[in-house]
Design an enzyme around this catalytic site. Sequence first.
Site, PDB file in Angstrom:
ATOM      1  N   ASN A 174      20.140 -26.024   2.703  1.00  0.00           N
ATOM      2  CA  ASN A 174      20.365 -25.148   1.574  1.00  0.00           C
ATOM      3  C   ASN A 174      21.858 -24.843   1.453  1.00  0.00           C
ATOM      4  OD1 ASN A 174      19.815 -23.538  -0.581  1.00  0.00           O
ATOM      5  ND2 ASN A 174      18.281 -22.304   0.419  1.00  0.00           N
ATOM      6  N   ASP A 228      12.949 -27.199  -7.369  1.00  0.00           N
ATOM      7  CA  ASP A 228      14.024 -26.305  -6.929  1.00  0.00           C
ATOM      8  C   ASP A 228      14.859 -26.984  -5.836  1.00  0.00           C
ATOM      9  OD1 ASP A 228      15.532 -23.978  -6.921  1.00  0.00           O
ATOM     10  OD2 ASP A 228      14.233 -22.942  -5.492  1.00  0.00           O
TER      11      ASP A 228
END
Length: 689
Positions: A422, A315
């Site tokens: 992120n 991920d």
Amino acid sequence: MRFMDERCAPVGMALGAVLSLLVLSGSAADPDMDRLLRQSPGKDWLTNGGDLTNQRYSTLKQINTTNVQQLKGAWMTRLKGSGYAGKYSFEATPLVKDGIMYIITGNDDVFALNARTGEILWEYWSGINQKISTICCGWDNRGLAMGEGMLFFGQLDTNVVALDMKTGKVVWKTPIEQWEHGYTITSAPLYYDGMIYSGISGGEFGIRGRLTALDAKTGEIRWRWYTLPGAGEFGSETWLPGTDHGSRGGAAIWNTPALDPELGHVYFVTGNCGPDYDGASREGDNLFCVSMVALDYKTGKYIWHFQQVHHDIWDYDAASPVVLFDTVINGQPRKGIAEAGRTGWVYILDRTNGQPLIGIEERPVPQEPRQKTAKTQPFPIGDATVPQCAEPLPGYPEARCIFGVFWETPVLIQPSGGGGTNWAPMPYNPDTGYFYVPGMVRTSAFVRFGDTFKLGKRYVGGTQAAPIGSPMSGTFTAIDSKTNKIAWQHQTPYRIGSGGGSMTTAGGLVFRGEPDGNVRALEARTGEELWRFQTGFGAEAPPITYEIDGEQYVAIATGGNSLNGSAHGDAVWAFSLTGQVQALWPPPPPPTVAGPTGPIATGVDKVEIGENNMEYRFGPGRIRIKAGTTVTWTNVGATPHTATAEKFDWDTGDIGPGESKTLTFNEPGNYYYICKPHPWMYGQVIVER
Ligand SMILES: [Cu+2]
């Protein structure tokens, strides 16, 4: 002679008018906006990343290192409860033009404010379906674009919308997909030269990622570029032949593209492959997952790509926006592009051709044949901004480093799916030559399991959760763009780099929002903290700066983040040197250790999920019961949740909104659990005799 002048003047004016008509016809729809977007922002902040480069660097310097200590609140405006509830994050970058601020909340509601006073001028309430079940990571909208007198944005229901800037009335609305099929939009679009560029999310729902270009005037879709190649297309050889992964393998676009008008390229990065943690059935590098991509900005034709992570099973999205910058390396002027990855590295390339600018080495990595792992991975030369090895934790036999492998037994790996960096942007300051990189330090236990694709359902093939009791923190790092090495670094007590943000100025400053509610000003060259201000809500959005009538303001949305657990709100703050508004009390700080929080409720056998308007929370989070008690979980929230043992040995299965599931606990013990789709949710059941 005077006579001659008067006669010549009208002729000259007429010629000028003809010339400008020639320039306009068949050319830019909003040449003024295009011109402003090609330069660093000054008086106004006109696009999400400040300008087409996404540098978030302002030329304003009235507020600078010598006076920033005097900065005070100029105004604070509450946005009528929009985006306040627990399911929302408030990560939007405000835009400012001609004294008016435009801001979008996590509910896709848009507000126009007087940027000097904070007074609300108009409101657009999106009315989006509150039952959208395909939102992976909190209800969120990262911002707007602007041009031709309109504001543009993508909604969670996949509509791209244009509003009249004067009135807030809808001009056009184009659905570019269906949320029921797993698609949502969370990124701010980019406006340039009559076009709107929008990403799309849904990498956890088996989608086919794409960049969509729309006509700004009409909303008509001009072209799409799929991040997953169709059968026979370039890149399709990196997927197992005869499978349909190429049509549902993820590679979402989480972020706002950058654009170089001279080269004619639009640039963006892509997210993880799907199913996220299960590489068994998708042998190959899996293009264009976790890649930086350049397209012809007019036609969408492929120019180049660089894959940051081959055959991603961690991920490791590339989720932070790309940044364009010009530099000199070995005496040669170079056109650079950079992006801060979830891996913890900054990837620095030549934007003319996608080749590494400083050096990125393909190195052998650990292998797990069942996961069909890639033989090598790209390792950028330079420093990572977060630790890239997990510390051992009790109860976990294996703690591994980046690109560590796992199968069906949980393995600790750092960085984990949250990063590294992120969604938060990475500003670049041309005066220092530094990138300012927000990072998250958090270890996950990764595990793979089989998953079956069902349209519109989660499709991740495993999970990762920060183990109960494990520490979570952050870093904020200045990376030298010439060397990719650390110039200075802050350790932060809370995770940053998820949704928060920062901005830098010609005044020698970096402004940074913090999950504990503070906004800080740092010396851009040294990182020294020069100022802080408590906003009263989680300050988890990128600040901006602008000028009205000669006065410089700094502004930020403060509404918390549902993933970080920072305090929710619905406020926008503006600061100036002549401000009069005082700071608020600090809100409850976000957690620094993973696990359930709050008091233990004794004798309680009913747990509500999404209770008290906190979507990603079990309530009560901790209960104490007698052996033999049946516990009932009821979902009173808006999205499907589960109660799943931390070690996956028991599971309620999906609990849809309004549904209940039960489990009976016969054996005394301490049972920690998470929500499988939202592994940052924690609960605890203590069973006594
Ligand atoms: Cu959940």
